[in-house]
Every structure is written in structure tokens, then in C-alpha cells.
Motif scaffolding. Structure first.
Motif, short mmCIF file in Angstrom:
data_model
loop_
_atom_site.label_atom_id
_atom_site.label_comp_id
_atom_site.label_asym_id
_atom_site.label_seq_id
_atom_site.Cartn_x
_atom_site.Cartn_y
_atom_site.Cartn_z
N SER A 109 0.88 -1.17 0.00
CA SER A 109 0.00 0.00 0.00
C SER A 109 0.91 1.21 0.00
CB SER A 109 -0.89 0.02 1.24
OG SER A 109 -1.53 1.28 1.35
N GLY A 110 0.85 1.99 -1.06
CA GLY A 110 1.72 3.15 -1.18
C GLY A 110 1.62 4.11 -0.01
N LYS A 111 0.40 4.28 0.54
CA LYS A 111 0.26 5.25 1.63
C LYS A 111 1.06 4.84 2.86
CE LYS A 111 -4.10 3.52 3.52
NZ LYS A 111 -5.50 3.79 3.76
N TYR A 112 1.12 3.54 3.13
CA TYR A 112 1.87 3.07 4.29
C TYR A 112 3.37 3.05 4.02
CZ TYR A 112 -2.69 1.74 6.10
OH TYR A 112 -3.98 1.75 6.54
N SER A 113 3.74 2.55 2.85
CA SER A 113 5.18 2.50 2.51
C SER A 113 5.78 3.89 2.47
CB SER A 113 5.37 1.81 1.16
OG SER A 113 4.95 0.48 1.23
N ALA A 114 5.10 4.81 1.82
CA ALA A 114 5.61 6.18 1.71
C ALA A 114 5.73 6.84 3.09
CB ALA A 114 4.71 7.02 0.80
N ALA A 115 4.78 6.56 3.96
CA ALA A 115 4.82 7.16 5.30
C ALA A 115 6.08 6.75 6.06
CB ALA A 115 3.58 6.75 6.09
N LEU A 116 6.55 5.54 5.82
CA LEU A 116 7.74 5.06 6.54
C LEU A 116 9.04 5.33 5.79
CD1 LEU A 116 6.37 1.69 7.89
CD2 LEU A 116 6.67 3.83 9.13
N LEU A 117 8.99 5.32 4.47
CA LEU A 117 10.22 5.49 3.69
C LEU A 117 10.56 6.95 3.43
CD1 LEU A 117 9.73 2.58 1.15
CD2 LEU A 117 11.12 2.61 3.23
N ASP A 118 9.65 7.86 3.75
CA ASP A 118 9.85 9.29 3.53
C ASP A 118 10.80 9.93 4.53
OD1 ASP A 118 9.32 11.81 2.23
OD2 ASP A 118 8.04 12.31 3.95
N SER A 119 11.07 9.26 5.63
CA SER A 119 11.84 9.87 6.70
C SER A 119 13.04 9.00 7.08
CB SER A 119 10.93 10.04 7.93
OG SER A 119 11.68 10.36 9.06
N ASP A 120 14.17 9.64 7.30
CA ASP A 120 15.36 8.91 7.75
C ASP A 120 15.10 8.20 9.08
OD1 ASP A 120 16.79 9.74 5.55
OD2 ASP A 120 17.79 11.39 6.60
N GLU A 121 14.24 8.80 9.92
CA GLU A 121 13.99 8.24 11.25
C GLU A 121 13.19 6.94 11.21
OE1 GLU A 121 13.52 11.56 10.55
OE2 GLU A 121 15.35 12.22 11.57
N THR A 122 12.43 6.71 10.14
CA THR A 122 11.62 5.49 10.07
C THR A 122 12.04 4.56 8.93
OG1 THR A 122 9.97 6.66 8.73
CG2 THR A 122 9.60 6.57 11.12
N ARG A 123 13.00 4.97 8.15
CA ARG A 123 13.41 4.17 6.99
C ARG A 123 14.08 2.85 7.38
NH1 ARG A 123 16.08 8.07 3.68
NH2 ARG A 123 13.99 8.84 3.30
N PHE A 124 14.45 2.69 8.64
CA PHE A 124 15.08 1.44 9.08
C PHE A 124 14.20 0.22 8.85
CE2 PHE A 124 12.76 2.88 12.80
CZ PHE A 124 12.21 1.71 13.33
N VAL A 125 12.90 0.42 8.65
CA VAL A 125 12.00 -0.71 8.42
C VAL A 125 11.93 -1.10 6.94
CG1 VAL A 125 10.59 -0.27 10.46
CG2 VAL A 125 9.93 0.71 8.25
#
Length: 184
Positions: A109-125
């Protein structure tokens, strides 16, 4: 520094409590939704058959090709994307191993992936994206739909990651519930 990050840091002291409450209520909502889905699954004879609490497994009443086909239709109907299917039995067969069918379906789901991949702080997932659902056949010909227990995993994650993981996990469970409803 991006303006959104700077604004977050400036307001961190006042919004952390609100963010913590949001996370708590999101996790609570996800837990209730998963408990409801589990109750529905048990009522329909589709109880979790996983031998480990970090995974959820459900027996499909249909054969493997039909289960995969209906699952992919429900993925599309929910507005998610099917990115790839990895045929592990096929991959391993090419290396001399023989095993029952195991398909790993990557859905997103693009909305969930983008929410996490948009930020260095959450990209670890990133290594957990996209969502993976395995549909496999056992040696006694049962067809199993297997996935990570997103609610349990979300409890181990910080703030926004927990919220997004719980919400996406709830949607994946709804997709699987719709798949099973059509197959029953």
C-alpha cells in the motif's frame, strides 16, 4: 533540516504525549480489529494454526491456485498493489531441492510504505517492505495463508512505525478475511 522535522523537534515536548496517546489508541484499535478478525476466523473454522506467536497462519478451504487468485483479486479490490510473487519451490527446485509449493506474494500500500520510507527516522524498516504473505501447501495437502503477526511486531516498534505497521497489518488481515469469505 527539513521544515517538518524542525517543527516536530520544536514541538516535541508538547506533542510527544499526544503522539504517545495516538500510538496507544492506534495499537488498541489494531488489537481489537485483530481480535475481531481472529474471532471471525475461529467462527468460520479458520483459526490461527501457526506454531509461533510472531506469525499468523490460516488454513484455506480451497486449493493453492484458487487461493492465490482470490487473494490477489482482494489485494487489488483493497487498493493495494501486487509487486511480485516468489516461487520458492521453483527457485529451490532449480538448485536440486524438492518441496511442496511455497509462494511468497509481495503486496504494498503506497500510503503506508511512503509514510515510513519518507523519513530517515523510520526508513530502518525498509527491509520489511513490502508486506509479504506466503501461501503454501503442506505435505498433507492443506493450503496455508501465512503472514507476520503485525500487531505483535508493532508493539516492539517506536511511535509512527508502530502506528503504520498496526494499520497496514489490519488492512492485510481484512484482505485475507475477504479472501477466506469468498472461498468458504
Amino acid at each position: 533540516m527539513r521544515p517538518a522535522v524542525a517543527a516536530f523537534r520544536i514541538q516535541a515536548a508538547t506533542t510527544r504525549t499526544f503522539a504517545d496517546l495516538r500510538m496507544y489508541f492506534a495499537a488498541l484499535l489494531a488489537a481489537v480489529a485483530l481480535a475481531f478478525a481472529a474471532g471471525q476466523a475461529q467462527a468460520e473454522g479458520n483459526a490461527n494454526v501457526s506454531p509461533h506467536p510472531m506469525f499468523v497462519e490460516t488454513v484455506s478451504p480451497a486449493n493453492l491456485p484458487t487461493t492465490v487468485s482470490v487473494f490477489l483479486e482482494e489485494v487489488k479490490a483493497a487498493g493495494w498493489s501486487h509487486l511480485d510473487t516468489v516461487n520458492m519451490a521453483g527457485v529451490l527446485s532449480a538448485r536440486g531441492f524438492t518441496l511442496d509449493p511455497v509462494l511468497i506474494l509481495e503486496v504494498c500500500s503506497g500510503k503506508y510504505s511512503a509514510a515510513l520510507l519518507d523519513s530517515d527516522e523510520t526508513r530502518f524498516v525498509a527491509s520489511m517492505i513490502p508486506c509479504r504473505v506466503a501461501i503454501y501447501q503442506t505435505s498433507d495437502d492443506r493450503v496455508i495463508i501465512s503472514r507476520m503477526n503485525s500487531a505483535a511486531m508493532a508493539e516492539m516498534m517506536p511511535g509512527e512505525v508502530a502506528e503504520v505497521m498496526a494499520a497496514s497489518g489490519t488492512e492485510v488481515e481484512a484482505i485475507i478475511a475477504a479472501t477466506l469469505a469468498r472461498l468458504n
